[in-house]
Each structure stands twice: as structure tokens, then as C-alpha cells.
Design a protein around this motif. Sequence first.
Motif, PDB file in Angstrom:
ATOM      1  N   PHE A   1      34.982  47.242  48.551  1.00  9.58           N
ATOM      2  CA  PHE A   1      33.973  46.476  47.808  1.00  9.58           C
ATOM      3  C   PHE A   1      34.714  45.946  46.662  1.00  9.58           C
ATOM      4  CE2 PHE A   1      30.991  46.945  44.221  1.00  9.58           C
ATOM      5  CZ  PHE A   1      29.940  45.996  44.707  1.00  9.58           C
ATOM      6  N   VAL A   2      34.229  44.625  46.549  1.00  8.68           N
ATOM      7  CA  VAL A   2      34.542  43.817  45.476  1.00  8.68           C
ATOM      8  C   VAL A   2      33.221  43.429  44.556  1.00  8.68           C
ATOM      9  CG1 VAL A   2      35.896  41.763  44.732  1.00  8.68           C
ATOM     10  CG2 VAL A   2      36.275  43.035  46.920  1.00  8.68           C
ATOM     11  N   ASP A   3      33.386  43.706  43.311  1.00  2.00           N
ATOM     12  CA  ASP A   3      32.023  43.279  42.527  1.00  2.00           C
ATOM     13  C   ASP A   3      32.572  42.053  41.755  1.00  2.00           C
ATOM     14  OD1 ASP A   3      30.093  43.153  40.948  1.00  2.00           O
ATOM     15  OD2 ASP A   3      30.355  44.900  39.647  1.00  2.00           O
ATOM     16  N   LEU A   4      31.883  40.856  41.977  1.00  4.68           N
ATOM     17  CA  LEU A   4      31.910  39.366  41.387  1.00  4.68           C
ATOM     18  C   LEU A   4      30.938  39.123  40.546  1.00  4.68           C
ATOM     19  CD1 LEU A   4      33.738  37.557  44.407  1.00  4.68           C
ATOM     20  CD2 LEU A   4      34.647  38.819  42.558  1.00  4.68           C
ATOM     21  N   GLU A   5      30.239  40.121  39.940  1.00  2.00           N
ATOM     22  CA  GLU A   5      29.233  39.917  39.063  1.00  2.00           C
ATOM     23  C   GLU A   5      29.707  39.426  37.793  1.00  2.00           C
ATOM     24  OE1 GLU A   5      25.814  43.044  39.211  1.00  2.00           O
ATOM     25  OE2 GLU A   5      27.705  43.896  39.346  1.00  2.00           O
ATOM     26  N   THR A   6      29.255  38.620  36.997  1.00  2.00           N
ATOM     27  CA  THR A   6      29.614  37.840  35.923  1.00  2.00           C
ATOM     28  C   THR A   6      29.874  38.990  34.697  1.00  2.00           C
ATOM     29  OG1 THR A   6      28.575  35.862  36.355  1.00  2.00           O
ATOM     30  CG2 THR A   6      29.422  36.113  34.013  1.00  2.00           C
ATOM     31  N   ILE A   7      28.724  39.937  34.560  1.00  2.00           N
ATOM     32  CA  ILE A   7      28.937  41.035  33.626  1.00  2.00           C
ATOM     33  C   ILE A   7      28.717  42.098  34.396  1.00  2.00           C
ATOM     34  CG2 ILE A   7      27.820  42.006  31.661  1.00  2.00           C
ATOM     35  CD1 ILE A   7      28.939  39.387  31.134  1.00  2.00           C
ATOM     36  N   SER A   8      29.958  42.707  34.848  1.00  2.00           N
ATOM     37  CA  SER A   8      29.952  44.160  35.663  1.00  2.00           C
ATOM     38  C   SER A   8      29.834  45.185  34.848  1.00  2.00           C
ATOM     39  CB  SER A   8      31.065  43.909  36.632  1.00  2.00           C
ATOM     40  OG  SER A   8      31.159  45.433  37.394  1.00  2.00           O
ATOM     41  N   ILE A   9      28.994  46.329  35.290  1.00  2.00           N
ATOM     42  CA  ILE A   9      28.874  47.429  34.594  1.00  2.00           C
ATOM     43  C   ILE A   9      29.422  48.440  35.417  1.00  2.00           C
ATOM     44  CG2 ILE A   9      26.938  46.792  33.217  1.00  2.00           C
ATOM     45  CD1 ILE A   9      25.168  48.584  35.100  1.00  2.00           C
ATOM     46  N   LEU A  10      30.076  48.203  36.497  1.00  2.00           N
ATOM     47  CA  LEU A  10      30.755  49.084  37.295  1.00  2.00           C
ATOM     48  C   LEU A  10      31.622  50.070  36.661  1.00  2.00           C
ATOM     49  CD1 LEU A  10      31.077  50.097  40.185  1.00  2.00           C
ATOM     50  CD2 LEU A  10      32.847  48.340  40.535  1.00  2.00           C
ATOM     51  N   PRO A  11      32.617  50.010  35.817  1.00  2.00           N
ATOM     52  CA  PRO A  11      33.524  50.727  35.038  1.00  2.00           C
ATOM     53  C   PRO A  11      32.646  51.797  34.318  1.00  2.00           C
ATOM     54  CG  PRO A  11      34.337  48.452  34.750  1.00  2.00           C
ATOM     55  CD  PRO A  11      33.038  48.446  35.265  1.00  2.00           C
ATOM     56  N   GLU A  12      31.607  51.295  33.608  1.00  2.00           N
ATOM     57  CA  GLU A  12      30.690  52.116  32.716  1.00  2.00           C
ATOM     58  C   GLU A  12      30.113  53.256  33.712  1.00  2.00           C
ATOM     59  OE1 GLU A  12      31.914  48.752  30.351  1.00  2.00           O
ATOM     60  OE2 GLU A  12      30.991  49.140  32.537  1.00  2.00           O
ATOM     61  N   LEU A  13      29.683  52.741  34.817  1.00  2.00           N
ATOM     62  CA  LEU A  13      28.804  53.602  35.734  1.00  2.00           C
ATOM     63  C   LEU A  13      29.830  54.563  36.315  1.00  2.00           C
ATOM     64  CD1 LEU A  13      26.395  51.199  37.590  1.00  2.00           C
ATOM     65  CD2 LEU A  13      25.817  52.858  36.299  1.00  2.00           C
ATOM     66  N   LEU A  14      30.980  54.313  36.523  1.00  2.00           N
ATOM     67  CA  LEU A  14      32.041  55.312  37.135  1.00  2.00           C
ATOM     68  C   LEU A  14      32.804  56.080  36.172  1.00  2.00           C
ATOM     69  CD1 LEU A  14      33.472  53.187  40.217  1.00  2.00           C
ATOM     70  CD2 LEU A  14      31.196  54.602  40.008  1.00  2.00           C
ATOM     71  N   GLY A  15      32.525  55.611  34.723  1.00  2.00           N
ATOM     72  CA  GLY A  15      33.378  56.303  33.902  1.00  2.00           C
ATOM     73  C   GLY A  15      34.712  55.912  33.842  1.00  2.00           C
ATOM     74  N   ARG A  16      35.367  54.647  34.247  1.00  2.00           N
ATOM     75  CA  ARG A  16      36.704  54.219  34.345  1.00  2.00           C
ATOM     76  C   ARG A  16      37.136  53.257  33.428  1.00  2.00           C
ATOM     77  NH1 ARG A  16      38.819  55.444  39.654  1.00  2.00           N
ATOM     78  NH2 ARG A  16      40.813  54.720  38.858  1.00  2.00           N
ATOM     79  N   ASN A  17      38.306  53.248  32.881  1.00  2.00           N
ATOM     80  CA  ASN A  17      38.903  52.116  32.174  1.00  2.00           C
ATOM     81  C   ASN A  17      39.678  51.149  33.037  1.00  2.00           C
ATOM     82  OD1 ASN A  17      37.946  53.251  29.621  1.00  2.00           O
ATOM     83  ND2 ASN A  17      39.589  54.564  29.763  1.00  2.00           N
ATOM     84  N   VAL A  18      39.310  49.795  32.624  1.00  2.00           N
ATOM     85  CA  VAL A  18      40.073  48.909  33.501  1.00  2.00           C
ATOM     86  C   VAL A  18      41.510  48.422  32.785  1.00  2.00           C
ATOM     87  CG1 VAL A  18      39.966  46.501  34.219  1.00  2.00           C
ATOM     88  CG2 VAL A  18      37.749  48.041  34.269  1.00  2.00           C
ATOM     89  N   GLU A  19      42.553  48.743  33.460  1.00  2.00           N
ATOM     90  CA  GLU A  19      43.835  48.529  33.055  1.00  2.00           C
ATOM     91  C   GLU A  19      44.154  47.242  33.575  1.00  2.00           C
ATOM     92  OE1 GLU A  19      46.142  51.659  33.790  1.00  2.00           O
ATOM     93  OE2 GLU A  19      45.282  53.071  32.325  1.00  2.00           O
ATOM     94  N   ASN A  20      44.338  47.093  34.899  1.00  3.81           N
ATOM     95  CA  ASN A  20      44.698  45.792  35.857  1.00  3.81           C
ATOM     96  C   ASN A  20      43.358  45.547  36.448  1.00  3.81           C
ATOM     97  OD1 ASN A  20      47.481  45.977  35.173  1.00  3.81           O
ATOM     98  ND2 ASN A  20      47.675  47.592  36.540  1.00  3.81           N
ATOM     99  N   ASP A  21      42.622  44.310  36.133  1.00  2.00           N
ATOM    100  CA  ASP A  21      41.510  43.706  36.655  1.00  2.00           C
ATOM    101  C   ASP A  21      41.781  42.710  37.730  1.00  2.00           C
ATOM    102  OD1 ASP A  21      42.241  41.465  35.351  1.00  2.00           O
ATOM    103  OD2 ASP A  21      40.448  41.138  34.319  1.00  2.00           O
ATOM    104  N   LEU A  22      40.890  42.202  38.258  1.00  2.00           N
ATOM    105  CA  LEU A  22      40.830  41.562  39.438  1.00  2.00           C
ATOM    106  C   LEU A  22      41.402  40.121  39.262  1.00  2.00           C
ATOM    107  CD1 LEU A  22      39.738  41.213  42.454  1.00  2.00           C
ATOM    108  CD2 LEU A  22      37.654  39.844  41.310  1.00  2.00           C
ATOM    109  N   LEU A  23      41.504  39.664  38.001  1.00  2.00           N
ATOM    110  CA  LEU A  23      42.076  38.536  37.770  1.00  2.00           C
ATOM    111  C   LEU A  23      43.562  38.650  37.767  1.00  2.00           C
ATOM    112  CD1 LEU A  23      41.898  35.657  36.795  1.00  2.00           C
ATOM    113  CD2 LEU A  23      42.056  36.225  34.254  1.00  2.00           C
ATOM    114  N   ASP A  24      44.106  40.065  37.307  1.00  2.00           N
ATOM    115  CA  ASP A  24      45.573  40.470  37.583  1.00  2.00           C
ATOM    116  C   ASP A  24      46.007  40.429  38.709  1.00  2.00           C
ATOM    117  OD1 ASP A  24      46.006  40.541  34.624  1.00  2.00           O
ATOM    118  OD2 ASP A  24      45.082  42.775  34.713  1.00  2.00           O
ATOM    119  N   LEU A  25      44.963  40.837  39.644  1.00  2.00           N
ATOM    120  CA  LEU A  25      45.272  40.944  41.243  1.00  2.00           C
ATOM    121  C   LEU A  25      45.536  39.541  41.783  1.00  2.00           C
ATOM    122  CD1 LEU A  25      45.760  42.192  43.996  1.00  2.00           C
ATOM    123  CD2 LEU A  25      43.095  42.567  43.878  1.00  2.00           C
TER     124      LEU A  25
END
Length: 326
Positions: free
Chosen positions: A157-181
Motif C-alpha cells: 500500500f502506498v498513501d499519496l494523500e497530501t495530508i496523510s494521517i497514516l503514521p498517527e493512526l498506526l502510532g509510527r514515527n516517519v524516519e525515512n519517508d516516501l520522498l527519501d525512497l
Amino acid sequence: MEHFRVLVCDEDISYVRSLCHFMAWTKDEIRVSAFTDVSDFLNDEGKYDLGLLGRAFLLAYEKERPDVKLTRVMYLCNETDDRIEDVESLYKYQSMDTFLDRIYSAIRQDDVMKMITGMHVKRGSSTGIFSPIWHDLRLPFSMAYTKTRNTDGKALFVDLETISILPELLGRNVENDLLDLLYLMKTEDDPSFSLEEFIWYFEGIALLPPMRNPGRIAEITGDEWERLFETAEKNGYQLVVLMDQMLQGFEDVISRMKELIILGRPEDYYRKAQGKFMSYLTNISEAPDIQEVILPMSATNLADGTYEFGQLLEGNLGNFVRRELA
């Protein structure tokens, strides 16, 4: 369905019984065996994809080298800071969701090694999800859909929403994001490039972290999206891509997909926007297969703190997706 064999070995009988019961009843693709006595373990001749070994079992395994075959080994530790050199640790008493995420990570890394040797999914096998009315359940809907596609462990799954709340819903911190990839893929021209170091797991669903800076997504070109699709396929994944805006090179992006799901609501006001967008798609020369899905549910009653995201995917929404799209 291909099964993944896990061997659990620990002297705590109650813990082993509870863990095996949880994994066996929660995940159909996992087959679990267990030992609580070291001598019984040393006499085993079975073959397992993953061994979760307590300290006594791990030390015996390294010293005695029994006939049991373990493709991969993790140290099942009692304390978070307990380590054994050169062995990956897995803390026994963490959240079961996080525990299973680590198990799925092990499963996927094994799959990736197979893919690198020449196996990959068919080009153009990805699915896009777009909601011209910004349906408020578009994110959980997309996650639930990914879960239905994940019977062979290959959906990503790839979330390309402009304002994504996926990390908040999953309780995760984004270290390396999609832009880094995307940047790394642009600078490293390696056909066997693996996505695994970027992938998160939730309820067995593989997903890429979204972008932290919403303003940067408009900078990504169609060629860069194409590179992401190619890399995912070479690593054995079928992408499920949620979009909430017209990306740069949007027509080229969706023409690369096998299917585009248009998510809407049944009310007349919303249908006008949906109809206009459907008309736009008919003028695209290489449009993918289009499927319109009318989701009558809403997030109105999902008060903060009163629901779990995992339960949402398995509840009425998950049932709807399985019924309509599985």
C-alpha cells in the motif's frame, strides 16, 4: 496459499501456549510448532522458515547444531535491552500487532530474496484508488482493500494523500519517508534494489510511509512514479495506490495501472463530482479498467479514542470491501 512455518521455543510454557494459540488463530498463512524442553528441540528434524528461540534454546542450537533446519533465527528475549551478538532480537512482551509485524517482515524479506533471483510480478499489476469527492473513509477503505489483495503476501500500500494521517493512526514515527525512497531510487540504478528497509507492516499489510512534507508531492514527475512502480514489481509487489489529487503526470501514472477504483458516496450532490470525473476518464486514451465503488459509510461516528484502526479494517468496512471487491 503458501504457508510460513514458525517454530517457537521457550521454557515459559504459559507464554508459548498463548503465543502459538494467537498466531495460529489470527493468521491462516502461519503454521506454528513449539518446544518448551531443550532436549526435545535438539531431537527435532523438522524444517522451519523462522525459529523464535529463547536464550537456552538459542545457546543449545548454536552449540549442538541439531538436525532441525531453521532458515532464519530470532532471539526471543525477556528484556528489550537483552541482546545476543549477531542474532536479531524479538521482545516477547510487546504489542502483539508489533510482534506480528516483525514476523511478516521476516516473511517478506525471504520473499524478496526469491524475487531478486528473477521472479517478479507482471508489469502493470497495480491498482489505483481515487475519490473525487474526498470520501472521509478513503484511507481505511484502501487499507482494507490492500488486505483483501494480500492473500499471497504481495500487496504493497502506498498513501499519496497530501495530508496523510497514516503514521498517527498506526502510532509510527516517519524516519525515512516516501520522498527519501524516491530520491534513493533515482540515485541508485540497481535493478535488484529492495524496498524492505522502507516498508512498515500493520496487521500483515505491507505499506510505504507517506511524505512528511505535503508540498513536495507536486514535484515528483511521472518518470519518478514509473520508477517506483517498476521497483515494486521487481521486488515482487503489486501496488495499491491511494491518491487524493491529480499528480504530476497523472494520466501517465494511471495508464500504468491495471485498474482504477473510483470511490464515492450515494448522495446526489456527490454523484455530480463523480460523474464529471468519470467523463474525464473516458477521454484518456490508455485509461485502465475503471470500477466505481459507492461506499455509504462515514467516519462521523468514529470519535477519537473509541475505536482501533485494526478493528475498523475487520468490521463493517472490511466486510463491505471483501463482499464488493475480494
